[in-house]
Scaffold this motif. Structure first.
Motif, PDB file in Angstrom:
ATOM      1  N   LEU A  24      -4.416 -12.846  -2.046  1.00  0.00           N
ATOM      2  CA  LEU A  24      -5.486 -13.296  -1.732  1.00  0.00           C
ATOM      3  C   LEU A  24      -5.792 -11.859  -0.554  1.00  0.00           C
ATOM      4  O   LEU A  24      -4.030 -12.065   0.076  1.00  0.00           O
ATOM      5  N   THR A  25      -6.534 -12.177   0.003  1.00  0.00           N
ATOM      6  CA  THR A  25      -6.757 -10.856   1.635  1.00  0.00           C
ATOM      7  C   THR A  25      -6.177 -11.537   3.046  1.00  0.00           C
ATOM      8  O   THR A  25      -6.345 -12.395   2.907  1.00  0.00           O
ATOM      9  N   PRO A  26      -4.633 -11.241   2.667  1.00  0.00           N
ATOM     10  CA  PRO A  26      -4.142 -11.875   4.434  1.00  0.00           C
ATOM     11  C   PRO A  26      -5.061 -11.310   5.685  1.00  0.00           C
ATOM     12  O   PRO A  26      -6.192 -10.459   5.886  1.00  0.00           O
ATOM     13  N   VAL A  27      -5.728 -12.805   6.066  1.00  0.00           N
ATOM     14  CA  VAL A  27      -6.100 -11.944   7.428  1.00  0.00           C
ATOM     15  C   VAL A  27      -5.924 -12.852   8.851  1.00  0.00           C
ATOM     16  O   VAL A  27      -5.053 -13.690   9.208  1.00  0.00           O
ATOM     17  N   THR A  28      -6.421 -12.724   9.402  1.00  0.00           N
ATOM     18  CA  THR A  28      -5.654 -12.296  10.904  1.00  0.00           C
ATOM     19  C   THR A  28      -6.622 -12.657  11.783  1.00  0.00           C
ATOM     20  O   THR A  28      -7.769 -12.930  12.242  1.00  0.00           O
ATOM     21  N   ILE A  29      -6.517 -13.932  12.828  1.00  0.00           N
ATOM     22  CA  ILE A  29      -7.368 -14.833  13.834  1.00  0.00           C
ATOM     23  C   ILE A  29      -6.536 -14.395  14.940  1.00  0.00           C
ATOM     24  O   ILE A  29      -5.469 -15.223  14.806  1.00  0.00           O
ATOM     25  N   SER A  30      -6.999 -14.228  16.107  1.00  0.00           N
ATOM     26  CA  SER A  30      -6.563 -13.770  17.418  1.00  0.00           C
ATOM     27  C   SER A  30      -7.198 -13.569  18.485  1.00  0.00           C
ATOM     28  O   SER A  30      -8.490 -14.504  18.179  1.00  0.00           O
ATOM     29  N   ARG A  66     -12.219  -4.062  -0.041  1.00  0.00           N
ATOM     30  CA  ARG A  66     -12.069  -5.211   0.854  1.00  0.00           C
ATOM     31  C   ARG A  66     -12.677  -4.048   2.496  1.00  0.00           C
ATOM     32  O   ARG A  66     -13.286  -2.851   1.728  1.00  0.00           O
ATOM     33  N   PHE A  97     -10.196  -8.945  14.527  1.00  0.00           N
ATOM     34  CA  PHE A  97      -9.480  -9.979  14.736  1.00  0.00           C
ATOM     35  C   PHE A  97      -8.345  -8.932  15.151  1.00  0.00           C
ATOM     36  O   PHE A  97      -6.837  -8.986  15.577  1.00  0.00           O
ATOM     37  N   ALA A 152     -10.290 -23.030   4.169  1.00  0.00           N
ATOM     38  CA  ALA A 152     -10.593 -22.551   2.942  1.00  0.00           C
ATOM     39  C   ALA A 152      -9.427 -22.188   2.405  1.00  0.00           C
ATOM     40  O   ALA A 152      -9.569 -21.580   1.056  1.00  0.00           O
ATOM     41  N   ALA A 153      -8.004 -21.539   2.917  1.00  0.00           N
ATOM     42  CA  ALA A 153      -7.120 -21.120   2.555  1.00  0.00           C
ATOM     43  C   ALA A 153      -6.162 -21.579   1.044  1.00  0.00           C
ATOM     44  O   ALA A 153      -5.248 -21.318   0.675  1.00  0.00           O
ATOM     45  N   LEU A 178     -11.650 -14.270   1.492  1.00  0.00           N
ATOM     46  CA  LEU A 178      -9.890 -13.861   0.960  1.00  0.00           C
ATOM     47  C   LEU A 178      -9.808 -13.677  -0.227  1.00  0.00           C
ATOM     48  O   LEU A 178      -9.473 -12.990  -0.737  1.00  0.00           O
ATOM     49  N   VAL A 209     -17.784 -23.147   4.494  1.00  0.00           N
ATOM     50  CA  VAL A 209     -15.701 -22.700   4.274  1.00  0.00           C
ATOM     51  C   VAL A 209     -16.938 -21.100   2.985  1.00  0.00           C
ATOM     52  O   VAL A 209     -15.296 -20.659   3.045  1.00  0.00           O
ATOM     53  N   THR A 217     -10.340 -21.426   8.755  1.00  0.00           N
ATOM     54  CA  THR A 217      -9.761 -20.685   7.693  1.00  0.00           C
ATOM     55  C   THR A 217      -8.756 -21.427   7.003  1.00  0.00           C
ATOM     56  O   THR A 217      -8.306 -20.473   5.398  1.00  0.00           O
TER      57      THR A 217
END
Lengths: 168, 150
Positions: A48-54, B149, B113, A18-19, B144, B137, A15
């Motif tokens: 950009l869209t915020p993204v979470t990875i947990s 959304r 997530f 990519a970001a 993103l 990727v 991620t």
């Protein structure tokens, strides 16, 4: 539980790769200024869209991107009180020296323990893949260091208590 | 002088909103997009047609809807489907997806997530890994940057 560590770090690495595509973009609001858009947040089209990875409900990474900057916030696993204190002090130590760290943010984002801010100027001077490597390495080492510190605190406490109580 | 010169309310007006180049989010919302029907998904999962359930929820994803409740419900349904598929079935089910569905799936993985529950993150990490192996990727970049959304 540790079986999720490698997939977790892998997902974060992918991620981030990519970001971390950021380019120079001067402020649209104030002329002759150049601000990290992810911090200013005045223009919605630049974010950009915020993204979470947990990995579980205690450990997660929030990645917020924009056209010229990227904010990475990490929530570190803190299992008990002593780890909480150690983590807090350790992060505070680093954040006070944020200028020497270059990409570190002085205050963590709400809900997380530490935050990084990477701008296009950083990616121009440093390799992107090395920046990503650094962050992943940081995430791996932090857990080890906090465990080590906890062991050191416990053994010191035991030795000093022993010495003290020998008198009685 | 006349009383209206004392009125200073004009100072509170946000003049920036009247500028010509102000970006407005795409206003056209598809109110008809109600997302996948829960009953349908339940019946498919009960019959063991997990791959079909995945196809169904991804086809009916409410991307254009403005209703947050619809989106939340759809996200929960998708999460249920993702949890139900076992590790060795995942690769098979990914084969049948075209690019748009793969991007939607990636969006749902990231959405999943955000609300970690018992063991959900571990399973989602496996999904993320397998889907990345297929798409690369590019699909993360599309997640993103896409305004629609999930």
């Amino acid at each position: 539980m540790s079986t999720t560590l490698q997939p977790y770090l892998k997902a974060v690495r992918q991620t981030l790769t990519a970001a971390i595509c950021v380019e120079n973009f001067s402020s649209q609001v104030v002329e002759r200024h150049n601000k990290p858009e992810v911090e200013v947040r005045t223009s919605k089209e630049l974010l950009l869209t915020p993204v979470t990875i947990s990995r579980n409900d205690k450990e997660k990474v929030l990645i917020e991107g924009s056209i010229n900057s990227l904010r990475i916030s990490i929530a570190i696993k803190q299992a008990d009180e002593i780890e909480k204190i150690l983590c807090h002090k350790f992060m505070r130590f680093m954040m006070m020296r944020a200028e020497n760290f270059i990409i570190l943010r002085r205050k963590p984002v709400e809900g997380y323990d530490i935050s990084f801010l990477v701008t296009n100027f950083h990616t121009e001077q440093m390799f992107k893949h090395k920046l990503v490597d650094f962050i992943i390495h940081f995430m791996e080492e932090i857990d080890k260091e906090i465990s080590e510190m906890k062991l050191a605190v416990n053994s010191r406490a035991r030795i000093s208590a022993e010495e003290f109580l020998k008198r009685f | 002088m006349s009383k209206n010169t004392r009125n200073t309310a004009f100072r509170k007006v946000d003049v920036d909103q009247y500028g010509e180049e102000v970006y407005e989010e795409d206003q056209t919302a598809d109110e008809g997009a109600t997302g996948p029907s829960d009953a349908e998904v339940q019946s498919m999962l009960a019959k063991g047609r997990n791959g079909d359930a995945l196809q169904y929820v991804l086809t009916n994803a409410p991307l254009t809807s403005k209703n947050q409740g619809v989106k939340d419900k759809a996200a929960q349904t998708v999460l249920k489907v993702l949890m139900s598929l076992k590790a060795n079935e995942i690769e098979g089910s990914l084969k049948g997806l075209d690019q748009a569905k793969q991007d939607t799936l990636m969006k749902y993985i990231y959405r999943g997530f955000e609300n970690p529950s018992e063991g959900s993150s571990a399973q989602l990490l496996v999904w993320h890994d397998k889907l990345f192996a297929v798409t690369g990727v590019g699909s993360i970049v599309r997640v993103l940057t896409d305004r629609k959304r999930v």
